[in-house]
Design an enzyme around this catalytic site. Structure first.
Site, short mmCIF file in Angstrom:
data_model
loop_
_atom_site.label_atom_id
_atom_site.label_comp_id
_atom_site.label_asym_id
_atom_site.label_seq_id
_atom_site.Cartn_x
_atom_site.Cartn_y
_atom_site.Cartn_z
N ASN A 120 -12.09 -0.80 -0.72
CA ASN A 120 -11.45 -1.38 0.47
C ASN A 120 -12.26 -1.07 1.72
O ASN A 120 -12.62 0.09 1.96
CB ASN A 120 -10.04 -0.77 0.62
N GLU A 121 -12.56 -2.11 2.49
CA GLU A 121 -13.17 -1.96 3.84
C GLU A 121 -14.25 -0.87 3.87
O GLU A 121 -14.20 0.03 4.71
CB GLU A 121 -12.08 -1.67 4.88
N GLN A 166 1.71 -6.43 5.36
CA GLN A 166 1.95 -6.09 3.98
C GLN A 166 3.32 -6.64 3.58
O GLN A 166 3.80 -7.55 4.25
CB GLN A 166 1.87 -4.59 3.80
N GLU A 181 0.85 -1.20 0.00
CA GLU A 181 0.00 0.00 0.00
C GLU A 181 0.89 1.25 0.00
O GLU A 181 2.02 1.23 0.52
CB GLU A 181 -0.89 -0.01 1.26
N ASN A 236 -6.59 1.49 2.86
CA ASN A 236 -7.31 2.73 3.17
C ASN A 236 -6.96 3.83 2.17
O ASN A 236 -7.80 4.67 1.83
CB ASN A 236 -6.95 3.20 4.59
N GLU A 273 -6.21 -9.33 3.38
CA GLU A 273 -5.35 -8.71 4.40
C GLU A 273 -5.30 -9.65 5.59
O GLU A 273 -6.34 -9.97 6.18
CB GLU A 273 -5.89 -7.34 4.85
N TYR A 281 -6.53 -9.29 11.50
CA TYR A 281 -5.23 -9.08 12.14
C TYR A 281 -5.31 -9.60 13.56
O TYR A 281 -6.32 -9.43 14.23
CB TYR A 281 -4.89 -7.59 12.18
O1 AHR Z 1 -2.91 -2.85 6.24
C1 AHR Z 1 -3.12 -1.65 6.90
C2 AHR Z 1 -4.56 -1.18 6.80
O2 AHR Z 1 -5.38 -2.06 7.53
C3 AHR Z 1 -5.17 -1.16 5.43
O3 AHR Z 1 -4.90 0.01 4.75
C4 AHR Z 1 -6.63 -1.27 5.72
O4 AHR Z 1 -7.35 -1.85 4.67
C5 AHR Z 1 -6.70 -2.05 7.01
O5 AHR Z 1 -7.56 -1.49 7.92
#
Ligand code: AHR
Length: 503
Positions: A172-173, A354, A27, A72, A292, A244
């Protein structure tokens, strides 16, 4: 010593492993692109300013697809800013990370970088501040052969041949409040559907990933997937999942058990997809793009990200989200990949979040070195060896109790029958106390022996790699397994990640 048993049979097939589950994510965030993959003036920089030492480490992960440019970031991104002569590109305020985006690296440069890395670009479009028209235009720009406004613009910008980008993310999200122009499920589903329709009209060969909810524990989760898919089911191919994990309270037993949550998440999203399929009397089956995933909490927990963003608002190359990964993080990442392999019939794409510097397996220092973090190793081995057909591991293992997930199996495993007939077995002993004797019953394979055994082991769960000590946590040759009465016996020391190549 405690005992566990693992039975493998070539007929217990989960499905063919889509190599794209070993994808990654880059990103425009922190020092992932600027100061990570791209650092003109660095002693190893190539003619385009890409660091060769970083490329070398990326190649060691064998990454088939790289999701780009966000994240994001993409929800406020204008793709047109990132093409054409670099000196004419605008500098923009990036409201996602509160930094200034110079647009020095754009679509063409990152496309070239992917080729150098041996990867394909998985391109995200902005469905936050923009809509179907910009989505249509960028597909025309990248993939149409020529003779139209945007394809001719690409050719004028130096790429005669179409880029042939196959995989596209529809935003995204979009249920996250932190997103520029976040949406309700209905608003997003409608917008995604119209964008998808028009993008596929331009290039019917592309595949599209629609945004699932940002996380399993979002209040929107579930209903978001149902409502959103109700709007766009027939025009999309994959639903995204993001997850995550962290261990801020030091409960490692629970942390290593997080795959219970991951597995439930995957099954739930797959069930929702199938429920919508049923409701729509559709013949189409959606697959999952886990685009992700990782451990992510170190830099947030320490307050460093907030501090940097407050101090250097609208700066560039801010070292945010630079988590330094521990040995226990590597164990969990190994278990996460095992979970994807066990769900290979449904999870077709996954992107480690990432790739460089920002929550990444590779760290760099400006004008300095590049090194592999602890998590690099299980990812690299699983990616390089875990290709073929995923086999269902029939496992009997002792369990341990943990606060977050109750009973968790001490042994976590996945297995892949490779096209050359060898079997790659990935096994984690996540018990904090117990060594385990694993009996491997490979009944249908005849006489298999261990050709290779690599083990990731460290007595300190919090051990890390640094520029000065890059090999502190690195796999070593393991003792293999001992044949006895038609089975193999492998000794799994506590808290170890292991890969056995059997042939
Ligand atoms: O990977 C970091 C961020 O985490 C990304 O930009 C977003 O999609 C997620 O919330």
């Amino acid at each position: 010593m405690l005992k566990a048993k693992l039975v493998l049979d070539r007929d217990f097939a989960v499905g063919r492993v889509d190599p794209r589950i070993y994808g990654s994510f880059a990103e425009h965030l922190g020092r992932c692109i600027y100061g990570g993959v791209y650092e003109p003036g660095h002693p190893t920089a190539d003619e385009q300013g890409f660091r060769r030492d970083v490329l070398e480490l990326v190649r060691g992960l064998d990454v088939p697809v790289v999701r780009y440019p966000g994240g994001n970031f993409v929800s406020g991104f204008n793709w047109e800013d990132s093409v054409g002569p670099a000196e004419l590109r605008p500098r923009r305020l990036d409201l996602a990370w509160k930094v200034t985006e110079p647009n020095a690296v754009g679509m063409h440069e990152f496309y070239d970088w992917c080729k150098k890395a041996g990867s394909e670009m998985m391109y995200s479009i902005n469905l936050g501040t923009r809509g179907a028209e910009a989505a249509r235009d960028v597909v025309e720009y990248a993939n149409h052969k020529g003779g139209s406004k945007f394809s001719d613009m690409r050719i004028a910008n130096g790429k005669k041949e179409p880029m042939g980008i196959r995989l596209w993310c529809l935003g995204n999200e979009m249920d996250g409040r932190w997103q520029m122009e976040s949406k309700t499920a209905y608003e997003y589903g409608r917008r995604a559907n119209e964008a998808a329709k028009m993008m596929k009209w331009v290039d019917p060969s592309i595949e599209l990933v629609t945004c699932g909810s940002s996380a399993f524990d979002m209040p929107t989760f579930g209903d978001w997937e149902l409502q959103m898919l109700d709007e766009c089911y027939e025009n999309v191919d994959y639903v995204s999942l993001h997850r995550y994990y962290g261990n801020p309270d030091g409960d490692t037993a629970s942390f290593l058990g997080s795959t219970a949550d991951l597995d439930a998440f995957i099954r739930t999203v797959a069930s929702i997809c199938d429920a919508v399929k049923g409701k729509k009397h559709s013949r189409k089956r959606l697959h999952l793009s886990f685009d992700e995933w990782n451990v992510s909490y170190h830099s947030d927990h320490s307050g460093r990200n907030r501090e940097l963003r407050e101090k250097y608002r609208w700066g560039e190359e801010l070292p945010i989200l630079e988590d330094v990964y521990t040995f226990e993080d590597a164990l969990l990442d190994g278990c996460i990949l095992n979970t994807f392999l066990r769900n290979a019939d449904r999870v077709r794409i996954a992107c480690l979040a990432q790739l460089v510097n920002a929550i990444a397996p590779i760290l760099t220092r400006k004008n300095g070195g590049a090194w592999a973090q602890t998590i690099y190793w299980p990812i690299s081995y699983t990616s390089r060896y875990g290709r073929g057909v995923s086999l269902k591991p029939v496992l009997t293992s002792p369990e341990y109790e943990c606060k977050r997930f109750g009973s968790v199996s001490m042994v976590d495993a996945s297995a892949v029958l490779r096209d050359d007939g060898t079997v790659a077995l990935f096994v984690v002993n996540r018990s904090l106390e117990e060594d385990i004797d694993l009996e491997l019953d490979l009944r249908a394979f005849g006489d298999l022996s261990v050709r290779e055994h690599v083990m990731l082991r460290n007595d300190d769960l919090k051990a890390v790699n640094t520029e000065e000590e890059p090999d502190n946590v690195k796999p070593v040759k393991g003792p293999g397994a001992v044949p006895e009465d038609g089975v193999l016996h492998a000794k799994l020391p506590r808290t170890t990640w292991n890969m056995y190549l059997l042939g």
